[in-house]
Motif scaffolding. Structure first.
Motif, PDB file in Angstrom:
ATOM      1  N   ALA A  75      -8.684  -4.812  -2.000  1.00 39.40           N
ATOM      2  CA  ALA A  75      -9.594  -4.605  -0.893  1.00 39.40           C
ATOM      3  C   ALA A  75      -9.405  -3.168  -0.476  1.00 39.40           C
ATOM      4  O   ALA A  75      -9.909  -3.085   0.213  1.00 39.40           O
ATOM      5  CB  ALA A  75      -8.380  -5.666   0.149  1.00 39.40           C
ATOM      6  N   PHE A  76      -8.097  -2.144  -0.804  1.00 32.48           N
ATOM      7  CA  PHE A  76      -8.128  -1.016  -0.341  1.00 32.48           C
ATOM      8  C   PHE A  76      -8.316  -0.413  -1.578  1.00 32.48           C
ATOM      9  O   PHE A  76      -8.218   1.049  -1.526  1.00 32.48           O
ATOM     10  CB  PHE A  76      -6.890  -0.787   0.197  1.00 32.48           C
ATOM     11  CG  PHE A  76      -6.487  -1.591   1.030  1.00 32.48           C
ATOM     12  CD1 PHE A  76      -6.713  -0.371   2.326  1.00 32.48           C
ATOM     13  CD2 PHE A  76      -6.475  -2.469   1.436  1.00 32.48           C
ATOM     14  CE1 PHE A  76      -6.163  -1.005   3.848  1.00 32.48           C
ATOM     15  CE2 PHE A  76      -5.491  -3.050   2.539  1.00 32.48           C
ATOM     16  CZ  PHE A  76      -5.770  -2.797   3.094  1.00 32.48           C
ATOM     17  N   GLY A  77      -9.226  -0.606  -2.086  1.00 31.59           N
ATOM     18  CA  GLY A  77     -10.018   0.365  -3.303  1.00 31.59           C
ATOM     19  C   GLY A  77      -8.796   1.031  -4.372  1.00 31.59           C
ATOM     20  O   GLY A  77      -8.705   2.101  -4.811  1.00 31.59           O
ATOM     21  N   LEU A  78      -7.710   0.092  -4.210  1.00 31.12           N
ATOM     22  CA  LEU A  78      -6.345   1.475  -5.433  1.00 31.12           C
ATOM     23  C   LEU A  78      -6.656   0.928  -6.541  1.00 31.12           C
ATOM     24  O   LEU A  78      -6.521  -0.494  -7.133  1.00 31.12           O
ATOM     25  CB  LEU A  78      -5.784   0.713  -4.741  1.00 31.12           C
ATOM     26  CG  LEU A  78      -4.547   1.565  -2.654  1.00 31.12           C
ATOM     27  CD1 LEU A  78      -3.557   0.653  -2.193  1.00 31.12           C
ATOM     28  CD2 LEU A  78      -4.949   2.679  -3.217  1.00 31.12           C
ATOM     29  N   GLN A  79      -6.386   1.328  -7.531  1.00 28.91           N
ATOM     30  CA  GLN A  79      -6.667   0.832  -8.824  1.00 28.91           C
ATOM     31  C   GLN A  79      -5.582   1.990  -9.902  1.00 28.91           C
ATOM     32  O   GLN A  79      -5.545   3.192 -10.086  1.00 28.91           O
ATOM     33  CB  GLN A  79      -7.974   2.035  -9.438  1.00 28.91           C
ATOM     34  CG  GLN A  79      -8.737   0.999  -9.118  1.00 28.91           C
ATOM     35  CD  GLN A  79     -10.457   1.290  -9.962  1.00 28.91           C
ATOM     36  OE1 GLN A  79     -10.715   2.789  -9.366  1.00 28.91           O
ATOM     37  NE2 GLN A  79     -11.272   0.301  -9.730  1.00 28.91           N
ATOM     38  N   PRO A  80      -3.960   1.792  -9.917  1.00 31.72           N
ATOM     39  CA  PRO A  80      -2.707   2.700 -10.138  1.00 31.72           C
ATOM     40  C   PRO A  80      -2.753   2.781 -11.674  1.00 31.72           C
ATOM     41  O   PRO A  80      -2.420   3.922 -11.501  1.00 31.72           O
ATOM     42  CB  PRO A  80      -1.921   1.919 -10.333  1.00 31.72           C
ATOM     43  CG  PRO A  80      -1.899   1.075  -8.682  1.00 31.72           C
ATOM     44  CD  PRO A  80      -4.082   0.781  -8.679  1.00 31.72           C
ATOM     45  N   LYS A 138       6.993   5.651  -7.131  1.00 40.86           N
ATOM     46  CA  LYS A 138       6.609   5.334  -8.680  1.00 40.86           C
ATOM     47  C   LYS A 138       7.705   4.241  -8.949  1.00 40.86           C
ATOM     48  O   LYS A 138       8.857   4.208  -8.471  1.00 40.86           O
ATOM     49  CB  LYS A 138       6.496   6.548  -8.919  1.00 40.86           C
ATOM     50  CG  LYS A 138       6.020   7.094  -9.399  1.00 40.86           C
ATOM     51  CD  LYS A 138       5.976   8.276  -9.972  1.00 40.86           C
ATOM     52  CE  LYS A 138       4.523   8.844  -9.489  1.00 40.86           C
ATOM     53  NZ  LYS A 138       4.696  10.453 -10.727  1.00 40.86           N
ATOM     54  N   PRO A 139       7.517   3.093  -9.302  1.00 44.79           N
ATOM     55  CA  PRO A 139       8.742   2.695 -10.361  1.00 44.79           C
ATOM     56  C   PRO A 139       8.974   2.922 -11.167  1.00 44.79           C
ATOM     57  O   PRO A 139       9.004   4.056 -12.239  1.00 44.79           O
ATOM     58  CB  PRO A 139       7.804   1.090 -11.184  1.00 44.79           C
ATOM     59  CG  PRO A 139       6.396   2.113 -11.546  1.00 44.79           C
ATOM     60  CD  PRO A 139       6.362   2.486 -10.558  1.00 44.79           C
ATOM     61  N   ILE A 166       0.747  -1.337   0.235  1.00 46.79           N
ATOM     62  CA  ILE A 166       0.106  -0.084  -0.148  1.00 46.79           C
ATOM     63  C   ILE A 166       0.854   1.030   0.047  1.00 46.79           C
ATOM     64  O   ILE A 166       0.728   1.617  -1.139  1.00 46.79           O
ATOM     65  CB  ILE A 166      -1.294   0.004   1.042  1.00 46.79           C
ATOM     66  CG1 ILE A 166      -1.792  -0.996   0.951  1.00 46.79           C
ATOM     67  CG2 ILE A 166      -1.673   1.076   1.472  1.00 46.79           C
ATOM     68  CD1 ILE A 166      -2.130  -1.383   2.516  1.00 46.79           C
ATOM     69  N   ALA A 167       1.980   1.316   0.722  1.00 45.08           N
ATOM     70  CA  ALA A 167       2.832   2.552   0.739  1.00 45.08           C
ATOM     71  C   ALA A 167       4.151   2.804  -0.445  1.00 45.08           C
ATOM     72  O   ALA A 167       3.426   3.360  -1.103  1.00 45.08           O
ATOM     73  CB  ALA A 167       3.648   2.280   1.958  1.00 45.08           C
ATOM     74  N   HIS A 221       2.961   4.513 -13.235  1.00 45.97           N
ATOM     75  CA  HIS A 221       2.066   4.251 -12.662  1.00 45.97           C
ATOM     76  C   HIS A 221       2.979   2.901 -12.125  1.00 45.97           C
ATOM     77  O   HIS A 221       3.411   2.074 -13.255  1.00 45.97           O
ATOM     78  CB  HIS A 221       1.164   3.997 -12.796  1.00 45.97           C
ATOM     79  CG  HIS A 221       0.785   3.781 -14.195  1.00 45.97           C
ATOM     80  ND1 HIS A 221       0.963   4.640 -15.728  1.00 45.97           N
ATOM     81  CD2 HIS A 221       0.382   2.558 -13.975  1.00 45.97           C
ATOM     82  CE1 HIS A 221       0.585   3.482 -16.512  1.00 45.97           C
ATOM     83  NE2 HIS A 221       0.040   2.716 -15.620  1.00 45.97           N
ATOM     84  N   TRP A 222       1.943   2.122 -11.583  1.00 44.75           N
ATOM     85  CA  TRP A 222       2.324   0.464 -11.017  1.00 44.75           C
ATOM     86  C   TRP A 222       1.537  -0.505 -11.935  1.00 44.75           C
ATOM     87  O   TRP A 222       0.192   0.083 -11.849  1.00 44.75           O
ATOM     88  CB  TRP A 222       2.438   0.672  -9.516  1.00 44.75           C
ATOM     89  CG  TRP A 222       3.530   0.844  -8.399  1.00 44.75           C
ATOM     90  CD1 TRP A 222       3.082   1.905  -7.160  1.00 44.75           C
ATOM     91  CD2 TRP A 222       5.153   0.119  -8.688  1.00 44.75           C
ATOM     92  NE1 TRP A 222       4.416   2.215  -6.691  1.00 44.75           N
ATOM     93  CE2 TRP A 222       4.907   1.307  -7.728  1.00 44.75           C
ATOM     94  CE3 TRP A 222       5.158  -1.339  -9.095  1.00 44.75           C
ATOM     95  CZ2 TRP A 222       6.271   0.812  -7.265  1.00 44.75           C
ATOM     96  CZ3 TRP A 222       6.605  -1.094  -8.205  1.00 44.75           C
ATOM     97  CH2 TRP A 222       7.396  -0.198  -7.327  1.00 44.75           C
ATOM     98  N   SER A 223       1.895  -1.368 -12.677  1.00 49.10           N
ATOM     99  CA  SER A 223       1.485  -2.506 -12.647  1.00 49.10           C
ATOM    100  C   SER A 223       0.833  -3.468 -11.382  1.00 49.10           C
ATOM    101  O   SER A 223       2.671  -3.623 -11.062  1.00 49.10           O
ATOM    102  CB  SER A 223       2.054  -2.734 -14.136  1.00 49.10           C
ATOM    103  OG  SER A 223       2.857  -3.098 -14.254  1.00 49.10           O
TER     104      SER A 223
END
Length: 269
Positions: free
Chosen positions: A42-47, A13-14, A6-7, A19-21
C-alpha cells in the motif's frame, strides 16, 4: 500499528540483517506476514530491492548535456553524428560441459563454470540517423587501435560530410597522437560526454543489445570464434538497422536530475 511498521521499515534494521523481510517484520511487529506485505504494498515499500545511481561531478555537465542532446534532437545539415565507444575485454567463454538444450517444461541448462579462451575489443560507431554501425575488432585496446578505427570511419564516410563524434573521456581518446590526427582532419568534431554519464552515449545501448542477444549466452571455443559471432551480429544489424529514438530534451533531463538531487539531499546522508 501501521505507522509502527512503516517507521521500522524506513528507519531501523533487523538484528543480523541488512534489510527487513516480511517474516522478520511480522515477528517484530506482532502482525501477520500477510498484513506486513499488504502494508508495504500500500505504501510502495520494497525492502528487498536496492538500486544504484551515479551523479556526474563534471563542472561542464550542463553544457555537455545540452550539446549532445542538441545533436540528437536537431542534427546539423550535411553532417553525420556517430556515437563512438569501445567494448573492451569481451571474453571468449566455453562451458566445461555440453549445454543441455531446452525441452518442454525444462529450460536450457548449462554449467556454472566455464573455460576462458582469450579476449577481444570491439570498436563501434553508431549512426544515430540510420542505426547502422561501423565496427572493428582488435585484440588490444590502445590509442593505436583507436586511431586506426578513426581512419576506418574517415574512409567510410563520404568526404562531403562533416563528422560529429560523441564519445567518453577514456584516456585513449585524448592522447597526443589522436589529438594531432583530429587537428589534421578538421571535418571531425568531438563531443565528449560528461564524466560518469555514459547513458548519454547511444552506442552503449547498442552494446547492451549485443551482449544480451549474442555474447552472454554464446559459447565460443576461441577468440576467432567470438569475433566471427560479433561480425555476424554486425552484419545482421546493418542489413536492417533501426535507430534509437531520443525523446527527452536537455531541459527535461536536467529537471529530472534536479528532482532526484532534491530528494536525496533530504535523505539525511
Amino acid at each position: 500499528m501501521v505507522e509502527q511498521v512503516i517507521a521500522k521499515t524506513l528507519h531501523e534494521k533487523p538484528r543480523g540483517s541488512t534489510h527487513w523481510s516480511s517474516r522478520a517484520m511480522a515477528k517484530s511487529s506482532g502482525l501477520s506476514q500477510s498484513a506486513v506485505v499488504r502494508i508495504w504494498r500500500a505504501f510502495g515499500l520494497q525492502p528487498h530491492r536496492a538500486e544504484t545511481f551515479k551523479l556526474s561531478t563534471d563542472p561542464l555537465f550542463i553544457e555537455k548535456v545540452r550539446d549532445i542532446v542538441g545533436l540528437y534532437l536537431n542534427p546539423p545539415d550535411r553532417a553525420l553524428v556517430l556515437c563512438v565507444d569501445e567494448k573492451s575485454q569481451i571474453q571468449a567463454l566455453d562451458r566445461t560441459q555440453p549445454i543441455l538444450p531446452m525441452m518442454p517444461g525444462v529450460p536450457e541448462r548449462r554449467t556454472h563454470d566455464y573455460s576462458r579462451h582469450g579476449t577481444t575489443t570491439l570498436f563501434a560507431a553508431l549512426n544515430i540517423a540510420t542505426g547502422k554501425v561501423i565496427g572493428e575488432l582488435h585484440r588490444r585496446h590502445r590509442s593505436q587501435e583507436f586511431l586506426q578505427f578513426l581512419r576506418t570511419i574517415d574512409e567510410g564516410v563520404p568526404k562531403k560530410l562533416e563528422v560529429h563524434l560523441v564519445m567518453d573521456n577514456y584516456g585513449t581518446h585524448k592522447t597526443p597522437t589522436v589529438k594531432r590526427w583530429l587537428a589534421r582532419n578538421p571535418r571531425f568534431h568531438v563531443h565528449f560526454t560528461p564524466t560518469s554519464a555514459s547513458w548519454l552515449n547511444q552506442v552503449e545501448r547498442w552494446f547492451a543489445m549485443l551482449t544480451e542477444r549474442q555474447i552472454r549466452r554464446g559459447t565460443h571455443r576461441s577468440t576467432v570464434e567470438l569475433e566471427n559471432a560479433i561480425r555476424g551480429y554486425l552484419a545482421i544489424n546493418n542489413r536492417d538497422p533501426k535507430p534509437f529514438i531520443w525523446t527527452k530534451t536537455a531541459d527535461q533531463i536536467l529537471e529530472s536530475i534536479k528532482r532526484f538531487c532534491m530528494r536525496t539531499s533530504n535523505s539525511g546522508h
